[in-house]
Write an enzyme that holds these catalytic residues in place. Structure first.
Site, PDB file in Angstrom:
ATOM      1  N   ASP A  97       0.635  -0.955  -0.159  1.00  0.00           N
ATOM      2  CA  ASP A  97      -0.206  -0.393  -0.224  1.00  0.00           C
ATOM      3  C   ASP A  97       1.319   1.097   0.240  1.00  0.00           C
ATOM      4  O   ASP A  97       1.525   1.732   1.079  1.00  0.00           O
ATOM      5  CB  ASP A  97      -1.041   0.208   1.188  1.00  0.00           C
ATOM      6  CG  ASP A  97      -2.077  -0.742   1.062  1.00  0.00           C
ATOM      7  OD1 ASP A  97      -1.479  -2.001   0.418  1.00  0.00           O
ATOM      8  OD2 ASP A  97      -3.473  -1.067   1.995  1.00  0.00           O
ATOM      9  N   LYS A 161      -6.861   3.241  -3.383  1.00  0.00           N
ATOM     10  CA  LYS A 161      -7.229   3.439  -2.157  1.00  0.00           C
ATOM     11  C   LYS A 161      -8.080   5.362  -1.303  1.00  0.00           C
ATOM     12  O   LYS A 161      -6.831   6.049  -1.517  1.00  0.00           O
ATOM     13  CB  LYS A 161      -6.322   2.492  -1.302  1.00  0.00           C
ATOM     14  CG  LYS A 161      -6.070   2.981   0.482  1.00  0.00           C
ATOM     15  CD  LYS A 161      -5.825   2.586   1.727  1.00  0.00           C
ATOM     16  CE  LYS A 161      -4.720   1.926   2.752  1.00  0.00           C
ATOM     17  NZ  LYS A 161      -4.242   1.933   2.751  1.00  0.00           N
ATOM     18  N   LYS A 193     -10.540   0.493  -2.848  1.00  0.00           N
ATOM     19  CA  LYS A 193     -10.158  -0.134  -1.200  1.00  0.00           C
ATOM     20  C   LYS A 193     -11.095   1.290  -0.660  1.00  0.00           C
ATOM     21  O   LYS A 193     -10.338   2.267  -0.658  1.00  0.00           O
ATOM     22  CB  LYS A 193      -9.071  -0.216  -0.809  1.00  0.00           C
ATOM     23  CG  LYS A 193      -8.749  -0.732   1.095  1.00  0.00           C
ATOM     24  CD  LYS A 193      -7.449  -0.880   0.771  1.00  0.00           C
ATOM     25  CE  LYS A 193      -6.531  -0.983   2.760  1.00  0.00           C
ATOM     26  NZ  LYS A 193      -5.464  -1.805   2.798  1.00  0.00           N
TER      27      LYS A 193
END
Length: 244
Positions: A97, A161, A193
């Site tokens: 991430d 995300k 996400k």
């Protein structure tokens, strides 16, 4: 939310702790929580220093090992991002991430933004999933967020995300809608996400309902949809344990 919906959401959860005070005991405790009586979480996301420990703790559970790079400020140069990514992958990370350099993007420097993400993508290598954190709450304009999402996908993002969870607001359905549009327009198999502020079963249900409407029933699996949270797990477990 029904018990079946709660169990579905558990399987989409990136169980996350990125507190400064986290230690090995806290990391192992989170790993233990990732396997529940109602199914396992999709991943555990912790600081890079815990990746090797997590790998041992979660062996043979099916839970992915995720970690963060360029976190939380998104200001490291591409070579530092690549080095941190290579180290995490070598330790056993399945998913990275990365915080995109959103300040540079908002200042008009799309080239640096793309270079940083491309460096991270290359350092991931084959088989490691790349989730790009766009810190959507700092974008006042949906068009700018869409442009950043498009660049992230072009650079090889497997997921878009919303947030680091360190700034407000975190996840919003408006930002997720922008991400869905970007994924559909790109024509690639990429996911989204929702991270930052998702704490209740009702919130989780709303995000999943949005995914079902925007992308089609059954689209939201662990390969295409995640919740980035830790507090959400207890709320989902409380619902999952009810009688149908």
């Amino acid at each position: 939310m029904t018990p079946a919906e709660a169990r579905r959401a558990i399987a989409l959860l990136d169980l996350t702790s990125l507190n400064d005070a986290d230690d090995e005991a806290a990391a192992l405790a989170l790993c233990r929580r990732a396997v529940t009586p109602f199914g396992a979480a999709a991943a555990v996301c912790l600081w890079p220093r815990f990746v090797g420990l997590d790998r041992e703790a979660l062996a043979r559970t099916g839970v992915k090992i995720a970690t963060v790079v360029n976190f939380p400020h998104g200001e490291n140069p591409p070579d530092a991002i690549a080095a941190a990514t290579r180290a995490a992958v070598a330790d056993g990370a399945d998913e990275i991430d990365v915080v995109a350099p959103w300040r540079r993007f908002l200042a008009g420097d799309a080239e640096s933004f793309t270079q940083a993400l491309a460096a991270c993508r290359a350092a991931c290598g084959d088989g490691v999933r790349l989730k790009v954190i766009l810190e959507s709450g700092v974008f006042d304009d949906a068009g700018a967020l869409r442009a950043a999402a498009d660049l992230a996908l072009a650079a090889g993002a497997d997921f878009l995300k919303t947030s680091t969870g360190k700034r407000e607001p975190g996840a919003t359905r408006e930002a997720m809608g922008v991400f869905y549009d970007a994924v559909k327009a790109a024509g690639v198999r990429a996911g989204v996400k929702a991270s930052g502020g998702v704490r209740t079963a009702e919130q989780a249900q709303a995000y999943l309902a949005q995914a079902d409407v925007r992308m089609g029933p059954g689209w939201a699996t662990a390969a295409t949809f995640r919740f980035g949270a830790s507090a959400l797990l207890d709320a989902l477990l409380a619902v999952a344990g009810r009688e149908d």
